[in-house]
Design an enzyme around this catalytic site. Sequence first.
Site, PDB file in Angstrom:
ATOM      1  N   LYS A 101       0.900  -0.731   0.004  1.00 52.29           N
ATOM      2  CA  LYS A 101      -0.341   0.226   0.157  1.00 52.29           C
ATOM      3  C   LYS A 101       1.261   1.227  -0.336  1.00 52.29           C
ATOM      4  O   LYS A 101       2.128   1.657   0.658  1.00 52.29           O
ATOM      5  CB  LYS A 101      -1.051  -0.011   1.415  1.00 52.29           C
ATOM      6  CG  LYS A 101      -2.239   0.718   1.210  1.00 52.29           C
ATOM      7  CD  LYS A 101      -2.642   0.621   2.131  1.00 52.29           C
ATOM      8  CE  LYS A 101      -4.111   1.050   1.925  1.00 52.29           C
ATOM      9  NZ  LYS A 101      -5.086   0.641   3.106  1.00 52.29           N
TER      10      LYS A 101
HETATM   11  O1  G3P Z   1      -7.547   1.741   5.436  1.00 52.22           O
HETATM   12  C1  G3P Z   1      -8.304   2.696   4.473  1.00 52.22           C
HETATM   13  C2  G3P Z   1      -9.531   3.443   4.489  1.00 52.22           C
HETATM   14  O2  G3P Z   1     -10.664   2.149   4.644  1.00 52.22           O
HETATM   15  C3  G3P Z   1      -9.939   4.056   6.191  1.00 52.22           C
HETATM   16  O3  G3P Z   1     -11.007   4.281   6.506  1.00 52.22           O
HETATM   17  O4  G3P Z   1     -11.994   4.850   8.528  1.00 52.22           O
HETATM   18  O5  G3P Z   1      -9.831   6.156   8.853  1.00 52.22           O
HETATM   19  O6  G3P Z   1     -11.516   6.964   6.433  1.00 52.22           O
HETATM   20  P1  G3P Z   1     -11.550   5.498   7.438  1.00 52.22           P
END
Ligand code: G3P
Length: 216
Positions: free
Chosen positions: A83
Amino acid sequence: MKFFVDTADIADIKELSEAGLIDGVTTNPSLIMKANRPMTEIIADICKVTDGPVSAEVAATDAAEMIREGKVLAAIADNVCIKLPLTLDGLKACKHLTDEGHQTNVTLCFSATQALLAAKAGATYVSPFIGRLDDINIDGMQLIADIRRIFDNYEFDTQILAASIRTLNHVREAALIGADVATVPPATLRSLVKHPLTDKGLETFLADWKKTGQTI
Ligand code: G3P
C-alpha cells in the site's frame, strides 16, 4: 463486488474469513497502531488466516525508501499487497513495484484525476476514501462514479477499492456504481447481514413451527 475487511484485528479477520464473508484485508498505519503489535508479525498472522490480498502500507515518503519498505513487506507472504500513498513518490514506487510483479494498492485517493494517475502507474488497486470526503461535505460516492466512468472509458485494469466506508448505504451505492471492491470495518460488515424484518419473520416462523410439534 469483493469485500475486504478494513482492520488489523486478527480475531475479527479470522471469524469473518471462516464465515466466507471476506476476499481480502486492508490495513493502514492507524489500524496497525491500534493493534499494538509489531507490524511484520501482524501482517504475517493476517496472511495465514486469509488467502486474499492483504494490504500493508509503507511508512516512507520518498520513492527509493518506499520501494525498499515495499519489498520488505512483500517478503512476508505471497498475498501481501503493498500500500502506497497517492503522492508523486508513491506513484513512482507503484510503477516500479508493479513492474516487478508486486500487487499494489494506491491509497488516500480523493480525486478522479489522482485515480487516473494511479491507473497509469499500473496500480493493482486504487483506494478512494468515501467517508472522509463526506466528512467535509463533498460527495464521496460521486468520486467512485467518476472513477468508474474514467476507468471504463480507457479500459484500465486497476480495480476500484472503495474505502473509508462508514454505512450500509456506502456499500450499496458502491456496488450499484460498480466498484470492484469495498473495504469495510468489521462492525459495518456484520451489520450488512442484519434487517429487523428478517429477525421478526424468523421469530414468527420458529414460533409457528414449534406449534406443529414436529421435528425435521
Ligand atoms: O484503510 C483505508 C480506509 O478504509 C480508512 O478509512 O475510516 O480511516 O476514513 P477511515
